[in-house]
Enzyme design. Sequence first.
Site, mmCIF file in Angstrom:
data_model
loop_
_atom_site.group_PDB
_atom_site.id
_atom_site.type_symbol
_atom_site.label_atom_id
_atom_site.label_comp_id
_atom_site.label_asym_id
_atom_site.label_seq_id
_atom_site.Cartn_x
_atom_site.Cartn_y
_atom_site.Cartn_z
ATOM 1 C CE LYS A 53 4.760 6.494 -0.992
ATOM 2 N NZ LYS A 53 4.311 5.359 -0.194
ATOM 3 C CD GLN A 97 4.195 5.261 3.472
ATOM 4 O OE1 GLN A 97 3.621 5.508 2.434
ATOM 5 N NE2 GLN A 97 5.413 4.753 3.507
ATOM 6 C CG ASP A 120 0.598 0.966 -1.798
ATOM 7 O OD1 ASP A 120 1.647 1.263 -2.388
ATOM 8 O OD2 ASP A 120 0.289 1.396 -0.674
HETATM 9 N N1 GUN Z 1 5.881 1.470 3.314
HETATM 10 C C1 GUN Z 1 7.049 1.187 2.696
HETATM 11 N N2 GUN Z 1 6.858 1.031 1.365
HETATM 12 C C2 GUN Z 1 5.538 1.239 1.152
HETATM 13 C C3 GUN Z 1 4.734 1.217 -0.027
HETATM 14 O O1 GUN Z 1 5.198 0.979 -1.160
HETATM 15 N N3 GUN Z 1 3.414 1.471 0.170
HETATM 16 C C4 GUN Z 1 2.886 1.727 1.393
HETATM 17 N N4 GUN Z 1 1.576 1.954 1.456
HETATM 18 N N5 GUN Z 1 3.601 1.740 2.492
HETATM 19 C C5 GUN Z 1 4.934 1.502 2.363
#
Ligand code: GUN
Length: 284
Positions: A53, A97, A120
């Site tokens: 990311k 995350q 998100d």
């Molecule tokens: N863990 C797995 N997928 C995601 C996501 O799209 N966003 C976040 N913040 N954590 C995740």
Amino acid sequence: MTARIIDGKTIAQEVRAEWKLRADALKARGITPGLAVIIVGEDAASKVYVANKVKACAELGLHSEHIALPADTSEAALLAKIAELNSDKKIHGILVQLPVPKHINSEKVLNAISPDKDVDGFHPLNVGALSTGNMRFAPCTPYGCMKLLEKAGVSIEGKHAVVVGRSNIVGKPMAMMLLQANATVTICTSKTVNLAKFTRDADILVLAIGRTKMITGDMIKPGAAVIDVGMNRDEHGKLCGDVDFNSAKEVAGWITPVPGGVGPMTITMLVANTVQSAERVAGK
Ligand code: GUN
């Protein structure tokens, strides 16, 4: 029939180029879109996702902050960090995350992120906005799936879309977005009795259940668009989806591979959400 392969890598590059232009336009006005990614603990998969990311942001010339906190970080300390980022003008997007360590209440954490920086789309206000048809931040993975369908030329309106999986991250928002695009939507779960009855009726089939090769060709309607969000390991440790690709591709009209399908789009849409957030600030 042999399905058309929806190439997520190529589409992601195309979409990233579109958003880079928008990011560059903002930068020309003195605003650099900024994303803060917080990871708590040492989960190996999460570390890879977070690194990717941050890398994607750098590639597009965005400002990014990678905040790695130890596994024993207290909930209060994490909430304090989020509060600090909420009022940081360099930051337009905040992502924590998931999963977070068990001693931290993830709901409390997601609620603490400013809805205006919630790239998100997990804050209840943004979840509500999505379900009332006034989407502000689309959760990145389903947003990426919608983009794949759009770029592949799959029509959605009036079609029967079946989503297998009901997570807050993928299944539920995916169903909402398909509904918003005028599909008739069915949501199935791992507990659905006679799952094949539903999947065989799907014009658009989205799998987000996390079970290796669970969906075989005989469970797919000929000509259907199959979007595989699954990210599993097969018996040889090889990355694979929820769909048995080899049998499914003989029946489906379109199909996403794993890897190289949905994966590259998730990060792309995170960048898009961050740029869009900065555009909102710039427009104020
Ligand atoms: N863990 C797995 N997928 C995601 C996501 O799209 N966003 C976040 N913040 N954590 C995740």
